[in-house]
Design a protein around this motif. Structure first.
Motif, mmCIF file in Angstrom:
data_model
loop_
_atom_site.group_PDB
_atom_site.id
_atom_site.type_symbol
_atom_site.label_atom_id
_atom_site.label_comp_id
_atom_site.label_asym_id
_atom_site.label_seq_id
_atom_site.Cartn_x
_atom_site.Cartn_y
_atom_site.Cartn_z
ATOM 1 N N ASP A 255 -2.498 -2.161 -7.645
ATOM 2 C CA ASP A 255 -1.378 -2.031 -8.579
ATOM 3 C C ASP A 255 -0.192 -1.275 -7.978
ATOM 4 O O ASP A 255 0.967 -1.660 -8.162
ATOM 5 C CB ASP A 255 -1.814 -1.269 -9.840
ATOM 6 N N ASP A 256 -0.477 -0.189 -7.258
ATOM 7 C CA ASP A 256 0.603 0.617 -6.680
ATOM 8 C C ASP A 256 1.419 -0.192 -5.677
ATOM 9 O O ASP A 256 2.653 -0.063 -5.607
ATOM 10 C CB ASP A 256 0.043 1.865 -5.999
ATOM 11 N N ASP A 257 0.741 -1.015 -4.887
ATOM 12 C CA ASP A 257 1.440 -1.841 -3.903
ATOM 13 C C ASP A 257 2.217 -2.968 -4.575
ATOM 14 O O ASP A 257 3.292 -3.359 -4.105
ATOM 15 C CB ASP A 257 0.452 -2.412 -2.892
ATOM 16 N N THR A 258 1.676 -3.489 -5.667
ATOM 17 C CA THR A 258 2.412 -4.514 -6.415
ATOM 18 C C THR A 258 3.788 -3.992 -6.801
ATOM 19 O O THR A 258 4.813 -4.641 -6.556
ATOM 20 C CB THR A 258 1.631 -4.916 -7.679
ATOM 21 N N ALA A 259 3.827 -2.807 -7.396
ATOM 22 C CA ALA A 259 5.102 -2.233 -7.815
ATOM 23 C C ALA A 259 5.992 -1.898 -6.623
ATOM 24 O O ALA A 259 7.207 -2.139 -6.643
ATOM 25 C CB ALA A 259 4.858 -0.984 -8.659
ATOM 26 N N ALA A 260 5.391 -1.347 -5.568
ATOM 27 C CA ALA A 260 6.172 -0.912 -4.412
ATOM 28 C C ALA A 260 6.831 -2.082 -3.682
ATOM 29 O O ALA A 260 7.889 -1.908 -3.059
ATOM 30 C CB ALA A 260 5.278 -0.135 -3.444
ATOM 31 N N MET A 261 6.241 -3.268 -3.758
ATOM 32 C CA MET A 261 6.750 -4.405 -2.996
ATOM 33 C C MET A 261 7.738 -5.271 -3.772
ATOM 34 O O MET A 261 8.338 -6.189 -3.207
ATOM 35 C CB MET A 261 5.581 -5.251 -2.484
ATOM 36 N N ILE A 262 7.923 -4.988 -5.053
ATOM 37 C CA ILE A 262 8.850 -5.796 -5.855
ATOM 38 C C ILE A 262 10.278 -5.786 -5.290
ATOM 39 O O ILE A 262 10.913 -6.842 -5.178
ATOM 40 C CB ILE A 262 8.839 -5.341 -7.330
ATOM 41 N N PRO A 263 10.853 -4.631 -4.915
ATOM 42 C CA PRO A 263 12.207 -4.675 -4.366
ATOM 43 C C PRO A 263 12.322 -5.593 -3.151
ATOM 44 O O PRO A 263 13.304 -6.346 -3.017
ATOM 45 C CB PRO A 263 12.488 -3.212 -3.997
ATOM 46 N N GLY A 264 11.347 -5.549 -2.267
ATOM 47 C CA GLY A 264 11.381 -6.411 -1.094
ATOM 48 C C GLY A 264 11.271 -7.877 -1.443
ATOM 49 O O GLY A 264 11.946 -8.732 -0.837
ATOM 50 N N LEU A 265 10.449 -8.200 -2.412
ATOM 51 C CA LEU A 265 10.311 -9.601 -2.828
ATOM 52 C C LEU A 265 11.602 -10.112 -3.450
ATOM 53 O O LEU A 265 12.000 -11.262 -3.240
ATOM 54 C CB LEU A 265 9.155 -9.736 -3.822
ATOM 55 N N LEU A 266 12.273 -9.264 -4.221
ATOM 56 C CA LEU A 266 13.553 -9.661 -4.804
ATOM 57 C C LEU A 266 14.639 -9.792 -3.735
ATOM 58 O O LEU A 266 15.521 -10.647 -3.833
ATOM 59 C CB LEU A 266 13.973 -8.650 -5.864
ATOM 60 N N SER A 267 14.563 -8.962 -2.720
ATOM 61 C CA SER A 267 15.619 -8.965 -1.696
ATOM 62 C C SER A 267 15.660 -10.265 -0.902
ATOM 63 O O SER A 267 16.702 -10.610 -0.340
ATOM 64 C CB SER A 267 15.436 -7.775 -0.743
ATOM 65 N N VAL A 268 14.537 -10.987 -0.838
ATOM 66 C CA VAL A 268 14.504 -12.239 -0.065
ATOM 67 C C VAL A 268 14.695 -13.458 -0.949
ATOM 68 O O VAL A 268 14.605 -14.605 -0.470
ATOM 69 C CB VAL A 268 13.203 -12.359 0.749
#
Length: 359
Positions: A255-268
């Motif tokens: 769960d923690d990584d899911t939240a942490a990676m959202i900005p990167g997923l949106l950036s691409v």
């Protein structure tokens, strides 16, 4: 009737690698102005669909600490809605099947589409997953900066021994489970809807094929297995027999990584849509995590080998690693935190340290 297209090209030519059709389709690709670029999720307005689900609920709660977060779902469980609102999520009823999105906010900066319909009825699930995705994209076309569509590794054709890159063949992997007979097909169709919407509305989009989510909030597959162990049930593992089976491997995402990676997923996010695999970098087998759960709790893990269950799904994370980054939570640490949060009475004193020391 001649086997030709309207322009006289034969269907064989259209289907052939490098044929006239292939060239024409490549030329028609819609190009955008490039990826969205760096995203800072602080003081933003975000819509999270499927907010009562396993993945979206802890995600929305985490994002609500620093952003205005609207959570969309049907909210058939009042307790879940109350808990989300207590955590700062603004709940807005929505029905993806009927396309009723009237209660959603007019303007949001980012759409995180985690909603999924799993009624096991083809008409309902196609309307909800395909039509619902299109309705959501249409509503926020020209409004949202980026659209994240959460897909699944379930879209890949079964390949127990392979490593699945984004161009791997798609297929109905979940047909083996009668209670999820619509799932893989609807996930594939929803991806097609998101791809179309990105081009049609020029809506920067990322399609992320999620591995196996888990964590202390909503559990996940390892938690289901722990509950089966506690009930004295055998855990199904892919293979004709124990002697003939190879480990059934997945990539867990905490769960923690899911939240942490959202900005990167949106950036691409881009037009056409960016498609990538999304999972943790470590590969763990069902056999390994059941053994770890046994070490943490003292419960025996009885494995039942069968071909009537899912095989391995190991995804190539090269694109994710290069464009977004990597998950950080080691799966053994994540399992211990999950057990401690969800089943504290099952956790043996000092078991976490013992389990980690033995690896």
């Amino acid at each position: 009737m001649a086997d030709t297209a309207a322009d006289g090209t034969s269907y064989d030519q259209l289907a052939a690698p490098g044929g006239a059709g292939a060239d024409r389709y490549a030329a028609r690709a819609v190009t955008g102005s490039g990826p969205v670029g760096p995203v800072d999720l602080v003081d933003r307005t975000i819509l999270v669909t499927g907010v009562t689900g396993q993945v979206a609920r802890p995600l929305a709660t985490a994002l609500a600490r620093t952003n205005t977060v609207y959570g969309a779902a049907r909210f058939t469980d009042a307790a879940l809605r109350d808990g989300l609102e207590a955590a700062g999520v603004r709940c807005a009823p929505a029905d993806l099947v009927t396309g009723d999105l009237a209660a959603l906010p007019e303007r949001v900066e980012f759409v995180l589409h985690f909603g999924v319909v799993k009624s096991n009825r083809w008409d309902v699930d196609l309307d909800g997953n395909v039509g619902g995705t299109l309705a959501l994209a249409e509503r926020y076309a020209g409004v949202a900066r980026a659209f994240l569509h959460c897909s699944s590794g379930a879209v890949y054709a079964p390949d127990h021994d392979g490593v699945l890159a984004e161009d791997h063949e798609l297929g109905d992997s979940h047909a083996v489970w009668p209670f999820l007979r619509t799932y893989s097909v609807c996930k594939i169709a929803a991806e097609a809807a998101a791809r179309y919407a990105a081009r049609r509305y020029r809506l920067p989009t990322t399609i992320a094929r999620l591995g196996v989510p888990y964590g202390p909030s909503a559990g996940g597959l390892p938690d289901y297995h722990l509950q089966m162990m506690a009930a004295g049930m055998a855990v199904p593992v892919y293979g004709a027999s124990e002697g003939a089976a190879t480990p059934t491997r997945y990539q867990l995402l905490h769960d923690d990584d899911t939240a942490a990676m959202i900005p990167g997923l949106l950036s691409v996010a881009d037009v056409p849509a960016t498609v990538l695999n999304w999972a943790g970098p470590e590969t763990a087998s069902v056999q390994e995590w059941c053994a770890e759960l046994s070490a943490l709790t003292g419960l025996p893990a009885v494995l039942e080998y069968t071909t009537a269950t899912l095989g391995s799904v190991v995804m190539d994370l090269t694109v994710l690693r290069e464009r977004v980054g990597v998950a950080r939570v080691p799966w053994r640490d994540g399992l211990r935190a999950m057990v401690a949060a969800r089943h504290p009475s099952l956790l043996r004193a000092g078991a976490g340290a013992e389990a980690s020391a033995g690896t």
